[in-house]
Design an enzyme around this catalytic site. Structure first.
Site, mmCIF file in Angstrom:
data_model
loop_
_atom_site.group_PDB
_atom_site.id
_atom_site.type_symbol
_atom_site.label_atom_id
_atom_site.label_comp_id
_atom_site.label_asym_id
_atom_site.label_seq_id
_atom_site.Cartn_x
_atom_site.Cartn_y
_atom_site.Cartn_z
ATOM 1 N N HIS A 141 -10.085 -3.221 -3.495
ATOM 2 C CA HIS A 141 -9.477 -2.812 -4.327
ATOM 3 C C HIS A 141 -9.563 -2.288 -5.531
ATOM 4 O O HIS A 141 -9.648 -2.678 -6.705
ATOM 5 C CB HIS A 141 -7.961 -4.124 -4.595
ATOM 6 C CG HIS A 141 -6.770 -4.192 -4.903
ATOM 7 N ND1 HIS A 141 -6.057 -4.779 -5.915
ATOM 8 C CD2 HIS A 141 -5.858 -3.279 -4.425
ATOM 9 C CE1 HIS A 141 -5.239 -4.048 -5.937
ATOM 10 N NE2 HIS A 141 -4.806 -3.283 -4.949
ATOM 11 N N GLU A 191 -10.736 1.403 -1.932
ATOM 12 C CA GLU A 191 -9.026 1.355 -2.154
ATOM 13 C C GLU A 191 -8.524 1.855 -3.747
ATOM 14 O O GLU A 191 -8.958 1.754 -4.031
ATOM 15 C CB GLU A 191 -8.250 0.982 -1.517
ATOM 16 C CG GLU A 191 -6.601 0.809 -1.604
ATOM 17 C CD GLU A 191 -5.686 0.597 -3.349
ATOM 18 O OE1 GLU A 191 -4.392 0.722 -2.981
ATOM 19 O OE2 GLU A 191 -6.388 0.169 -4.199
ATOM 20 N N ASP A 194 -5.852 4.922 -5.554
ATOM 21 C CA ASP A 194 -4.640 5.382 -5.600
ATOM 22 C C ASP A 194 -4.216 6.760 -6.347
ATOM 23 O O ASP A 194 -4.487 6.982 -7.377
ATOM 24 C CB ASP A 194 -2.997 4.404 -7.010
ATOM 25 C CG ASP A 194 -2.900 2.700 -6.372
ATOM 26 O OD1 ASP A 194 -2.869 2.309 -5.613
ATOM 27 O OD2 ASP A 194 -4.142 2.082 -6.938
ATOM 28 N N HIS A 254 -2.452 4.027 -10.723
ATOM 29 C CA HIS A 254 -1.607 2.807 -10.035
ATOM 30 C C HIS A 254 -0.671 3.384 -10.297
ATOM 31 O O HIS A 254 0.396 3.267 -9.605
ATOM 32 C CB HIS A 254 -2.465 0.997 -10.257
ATOM 33 C CG HIS A 254 -1.346 0.910 -8.937
ATOM 34 N ND1 HIS A 254 -0.580 0.046 -9.833
ATOM 35 C CD2 HIS A 254 -1.271 0.693 -7.886
ATOM 36 C CE1 HIS A 254 0.493 -0.665 -8.919
ATOM 37 N NE2 HIS A 254 -0.385 -0.755 -7.616
#
Length: 294
Positions: free
Chosen positions: A34, A61, A63, A76
């Protein structure tokens, strides 16, 4: 405190091809880092990608969102405040201002130390990952999705990228089917599992030919009950055990004390990919349980 882990990673022992790793022919449970492996670096940083590769993580992952002048950066929050030395709303700032902000260690915050790393662009992250690790892109604003897709296709890294979007499970026709990039880049639909209707809802989205789905659930038995339909469509289930994800108490904090009650239970229900902030603990559990069937 170290601020970069560049050049630490050897070549991966797998092919970072999303469709290959997502196939149910792959018996491994996938580790999804993450925002990268950020606990020893900075979230959404190049160093967090390098650390994930070194840890043999299959996918990171990240953003992304656009600055006011149209540059896709990897961050993010809507603002720079938590994770960088800068301030202000990313979408209202020019790229040079965002770029000049230095990333903070770990999850950031007022007291976190600044690293020497700056906010990376999406292109820089994808180049760092090229041929080494799969990338799940969380496009923070739908308006930026065309630019994200253009970047992925221009760089020619679509095989190792997974783009995700929310879908309306009740829609008569899913709009994503009409997107010009659909099926050129692997796509992961996201939706909430409805009580006693998971198999039905999987059939409703069959046209998507989804290699993987990200879902939240209110009853883990609903996941297990859909095994046959998941196998028929060759779909891998992705679950977040992040503490903020709220799939009951199947979260990282509980897993640190009892991994079998969380990660093993999810695997027994048929989950084949887990996104976590606790990479070291999850990798240790996964290594010890390699022989378990998903």
């Amino acid at each position: 405190m170290p601020t970069s882990q560049s050049h630490l990673a050897a070549a991966p022992s797998y092919t970072p091809d999303v469709l290959v790793m997502a196939s149910r022919d792959n018996p491994a449970i996938l580790t999804i880092a993450h925002r990268g492996f950020w606990k020893t670096t900075a979230e959404n940083s190049i160093a967090s990608i390098e650390a994930a590769i070194a840890a043999r993580v299959e996918m990171v992952e990240i953003d992304t969102q656009a600055t006011v002048d149209g540059h896709l950066v990897v961050i993010h929050d809507k603002t720079l405040d938590r994770t960088t030395t800068g301030t202000g709303v990313v979408a209202d700032l020019p790229f040079d201002t965002v770029r000049n902000a230095r990333l903070k260690v770990g999850a950031g915050g007022q007291r976190a130390e600044a690293t020497q790393e700056h906010v990376p662009t999406l292109e820089e992250i994808l180049e760092a990952a090229r041929g080494r690790i799969a990338v799940n892109i969380d496009t923070k604003f739908e308006r930026d999705l065309p630019a994200v897709v253009e970047t992925v296709l221009r760089l020619g890294v679509e095989a190792q990228v997974l783009v995700k979007t929310d879908i309306d499970i009740d829609a008569t026709r899913l709009p994503i089917l009409d997107a010009d990039w659909f099926r050129r880049i692997p796509h992961m639909p996201m939706f909430r599992v409805r009580k006693d209707r998971f198999s039905e809802d999987l059939r409703r989205i069959a046209a998507l030919r989804a290699p993987m789905i990200e879902v939240k659930f209110d009853d883990i038995d609903d996941i297990a009950a859909a095994r046959e339909e998941l196998a028929r469509q060759n779909i891998r289930v992705w679950i977040n055990t992040l503490d903020v994800s709220h799939c009951l108490d199947y979260n990282d904090s509980r897993a640190l004390h009892d991994p079998h009650a969380v990660w093993s239970r999810l695997r027994q229900a048929g989950v084949g990919a887990i996104q976590t902030d606790e990479i070291e603990a999850f990798r240790a559990w996964a290594t010890q349980n390699e022989g378990d069937a998903a």
